[in-house]
Scaffold this motif. Structure first.
Motif, PDB file in Angstrom:
ATOM      1  N   THR A   1     -33.807   6.812  16.862  1.00  0.00           N
ATOM      2  CA  THR A   1     -32.741   6.735  17.883  1.00  0.00           C
ATOM      3  C   THR A   1     -32.265   8.281  18.199  1.00  0.00           C
ATOM      4  OG1 THR A   1     -32.199   4.597  17.434  1.00  0.00           O
ATOM      5  CG2 THR A   1     -30.727   5.775  19.030  1.00  0.00           C
ATOM      6  N   GLU A   2     -32.019   8.910  17.324  1.00  0.00           N
ATOM      7  CA  GLU A   2     -31.599  10.291  17.398  1.00  0.00           C
ATOM      8  C   GLU A   2     -32.662  11.153  17.952  1.00  0.00           C
ATOM      9  OE1 GLU A   2     -29.931  11.617  13.741  1.00  0.00           O
ATOM     10  OE2 GLU A   2     -28.208  10.541  14.109  1.00  0.00           O
TER      11      GLU A   2
ATOM     12  N   GLU B   1     -21.126   9.167  17.359  1.00  0.00           N
ATOM     13  CA  GLU B   1     -21.337   8.887  15.966  1.00  0.00           C
ATOM     14  C   GLU B   1     -21.108   7.466  15.312  1.00  0.00           C
ATOM     15  OE1 GLU B   1     -19.146  11.917  14.205  1.00  0.00           O
ATOM     16  OE2 GLU B   1     -20.267  13.644  14.667  1.00  0.00           O
TER      17      GLU B   1
ATOM     18  N   LYS C   1     -27.851  -4.700  10.935  1.00  0.00           N
ATOM     19  CA  LYS C   1     -27.922  -3.156  11.448  1.00  0.00           C
ATOM     20  C   LYS C   1     -27.296  -2.234  10.551  1.00  0.00           C
ATOM     21  CE  LYS C   1     -29.040  -4.829  16.042  1.00  0.00           C
ATOM     22  NZ  LYS C   1     -28.359  -5.144  17.299  1.00  0.00           N
ATOM     23  N   VAL C   2     -25.886  -2.731  10.292  1.00  0.00           N
ATOM     24  CA  VAL C   2     -25.105  -2.045   9.704  1.00  0.00           C
ATOM     25  C   VAL C   2     -24.368  -2.753   8.293  1.00  0.00           C
ATOM     26  CG1 VAL C   2     -24.581  -0.074  11.202  1.00  0.00           C
ATOM     27  CG2 VAL C   2     -23.080  -2.346  11.002  1.00  0.00           C
TER      28      VAL C   2
ATOM     29  N   LYS D   1     -32.094   4.907  12.713  1.00  0.00           N
ATOM     30  CA  LYS D   1     -31.334   5.990  13.314  1.00  0.00           C
ATOM     31  C   LYS D   1     -31.886   7.235  13.525  1.00  0.00           C
ATOM     32  CE  LYS D   1     -26.987   8.217  11.851  1.00  0.00           C
ATOM     33  NZ  LYS D   1     -25.917   8.559  10.879  1.00  0.00           N
ATOM     34  N   ASP D   2     -32.732   7.574  12.567  1.00  0.00           N
ATOM     35  CA  ASP D   2     -33.661   8.780  12.935  1.00  0.00           C
ATOM     36  C   ASP D   2     -34.532   8.868  14.332  1.00  0.00           C
ATOM     37  OD1 ASP D   2     -32.727   9.861  10.709  1.00  0.00           O
ATOM     38  OD2 ASP D   2     -34.265   9.566   9.583  1.00  0.00           O
TER      39      ASP D   2
ATOM     40  N   ARG E   1     -21.476   4.509  16.129  1.00  0.00           N
ATOM     41  CA  ARG E   1     -22.492   3.467  16.856  1.00  0.00           C
ATOM     42  C   ARG E   1     -23.443   2.773  16.104  1.00  0.00           C
ATOM     43  NH1 ARG E   1     -24.712   7.960  19.622  1.00  0.00           N
ATOM     44  NH2 ARG E   1     -27.149   7.828  19.598  1.00  0.00           N
TER      45      ARG E   1
ATOM     46  N   ASN F   1     -33.030   1.131   8.252  1.00  0.00           N
ATOM     47  CA  ASN F   1     -31.882   1.315   9.320  1.00  0.00           C
ATOM     48  C   ASN F   1     -31.537   2.859   9.271  1.00  0.00           C
ATOM     49  OD1 ASN F   1     -31.149  -1.030   9.857  1.00  0.00           O
ATOM     50  ND2 ASN F   1     -29.545  -1.319   8.402  1.00  0.00           N
ATOM     51  N   ASN F   2     -32.102   3.621   8.329  1.00  0.00           N
ATOM     52  CA  ASN F   2     -32.036   5.144   8.465  1.00  0.00           C
ATOM     53  C   ASN F   2     -33.197   5.634   9.192  1.00  0.00           C
ATOM     54  OD1 ASN F   2     -29.798   5.734   6.866  1.00  0.00           O
ATOM     55  ND2 ASN F   2     -30.838   5.713   4.798  1.00  0.00           N
TER      56      ASN F   2
ATOM     57  N   PRO G   1     -27.034   1.985  14.738  1.00  0.00           N
ATOM     58  CA  PRO G   1     -28.113   2.998  14.531  1.00  0.00           C
ATOM     59  C   PRO G   1     -29.371   2.913  15.499  1.00  0.00           C
ATOM     60  CG  PRO G   1     -28.071   1.477  12.629  1.00  0.00           C
ATOM     61  CD  PRO G   1     -26.832   1.041  13.542  1.00  0.00           C
ATOM     62  N   ASN G   2     -29.293   1.730  15.881  1.00  0.00           N
ATOM     63  CA  ASN G   2     -30.799   1.441  16.819  1.00  0.00           C
ATOM     64  C   ASN G   2     -30.160   1.416  18.427  1.00  0.00           C
ATOM     65  OD1 ASN G   2     -28.820  -0.899  17.046  1.00  0.00           O
ATOM     66  ND2 ASN G   2     -30.963  -1.842  17.915  1.00  0.00           N
TER      67      ASN G   2
END
Length: 371
Positions: free
Chosen positions: A266-267, A288, A183-184, A263-264, A290, A259-260, A292-293
């Motif tokens: 999730t946001e 911040e 994930k990261v 993140k998008d 944390r 992953n981006n 991304p998912n």
């Protein structure tokens, strides 16, 4: 009714490429990888490739990878194995109060056989303090074990900084990276850790397989004694089938570019919740730092399980448990000092590769109707 899976932190589906990679082991390659004849040699090659794939993802040497039955065994081997091999140097271990049970329970066991364990607290975001870690160090401290990311809130811990502190004192560091790998970015030298745990079913590999990174020079006592498999640290004929699955999953994770996107998404989910419910929805965990998912939110003065029960097509997890009409917050939320009227409404939404914006919109629509 469209089923919506938002519980990827609990377990992931098998990646199709992982299934394909494992298929030959189900059909033709049945030899023992330790055997020196025609049936064993190709299986050993499969095993070696899998070890290389895992090692490449976390940037270590293949010989530093020990295959296990999962994250729990990897954690137990790291903690118990290190303690029993190194207790002559000291008997003190430092960990946190929000670790997974696969860390906390081995620590409690070790306390029964002579270990002294310090459990440090966390702040309101679920992060440990490096100052508290350093203050807890004594002349008998031999190991620090702090999770890389929290499975409930997704909060990332300052592992590199902890590693730098431990390095100054000559103390070993272990991190449970079961939720983070895939994930990261997770690289052992960057994090300055001596041991690191991986769980296959958190990154689209099968259940029942994991790995422990053990830095060259770190000595462990095996949990399973027998023949000299896995550098003498885990006896028993290797489960090449599952190791190959984990290896392929790690290879895929190393090439992932979504992953981006996660993140998008999730946001987007969080922004829609905040716009719709305002102060009636609260974020649990660091805003911040944390995964991304991972989106752990509380619906204030609601009961998380009740909300999930009203959306039967949704798979997600709650941060509290109901017992005979009473609500008990998860230990993680308790340690974060989350008020009961907030914590009882906690739901963890964890997204994955297959999650779509349409699925998020359906959940948002259902929540609006319920609330």
């Amino acid at each position: 009714m469209q089923k919506i899976y938002l519980d990827y932190n609990a377990s992931t589906p098998l990646a199709p490429e992982v299934v394909d990679a494992m298929q030959p082991l189900l059909d033709d390659f049945y030899g023992n990888p330790s055997a020196l004849h025609w049936a064993g040699k190709p299986v050993k090659e499969f095993l070696h490739k899998a070890r290389e794939q895992v090692a490449e993802l976390i940037a270590c040497s293949p010989r530093e990878i020990i295959f296990t039955s999962g994250g729990s065994e990897a954690n137990n081997l790291a903690l118990k194995g290190f303690y029993f091999k190194n207790q002559h140097k000291g008997n003190h271990i430092i960990t946190s109060k929000i670790e997974h049970p696969a860390i906390l329970n081995p620590c409690k066991f070790l306390e029964k056989v002579g270990a002294q364990v310090t459990y440090v607290g966390v702040d309101q975001y679920g992060r440990v303090s490096t100052e508290e870690i350093e203050k807890a160090i004594t002349k008998d401290t031999i190991l620090i074990t702090i999770m890389h990311s929290n499975n409930e809130t997704g909060t990332l811990q300052p592992i590199k900084e902890i590693g730098e502190i431990a390095e100054r004192y000559g103390i070993a560091v272990h991190t449970d990276a079961s939720q983070s790998v895939g994930k990261v970015q997770v690289e052992v030298n960057e994090l300055k850790v001596d041991m690191l745990s991986i769980a296959g079913h958190k990154l689209y590999a099968p259940k029942g397989v994991g790995a422990l990174f053990v830095r060259d020079g770190v000595e462990l006592e095996p949990l399973i004694h027998g023949a000299g498999h896995e550098n003498g640290l885990r006896a028993g004929t290797e489960n090449t089938l599952l190791a190959v699955g984990l290896g392929k999953a790690c290879e895929i994770a190393g090439h992932q570019v979504d992953n981006n996107k996660l993140k998008d998404l999730t946001e987007y989910f969080w922004k829609q919740l905040k716009d719709e419910f305002g102060d009636q929805v609260v974020l649990n965990g660091h805003p911040e730092e944390r995964l991304p998912n991972t989106l752990n939110v509380s619906f204030v003065r609601r009961i998380g399980q009740d909300l999930i029960d009203k959306i039967p097509q949704l798979a997600a997890s709650t941060g509290s448990a109901c017992h005979a009409g009473s609500i008990e917050l998860s230990p993680v939320l308790k340690e974060m000092k989350v008020p009961e009227e907030v914590g009882m409404g906690a739901i963890r939404f964890s997204l994955g590769r297959n999650t779509t914006k349409d699925e998020i919109d359906i959940v948002l629509k259902e929540l609006k109707e319920i609330l």
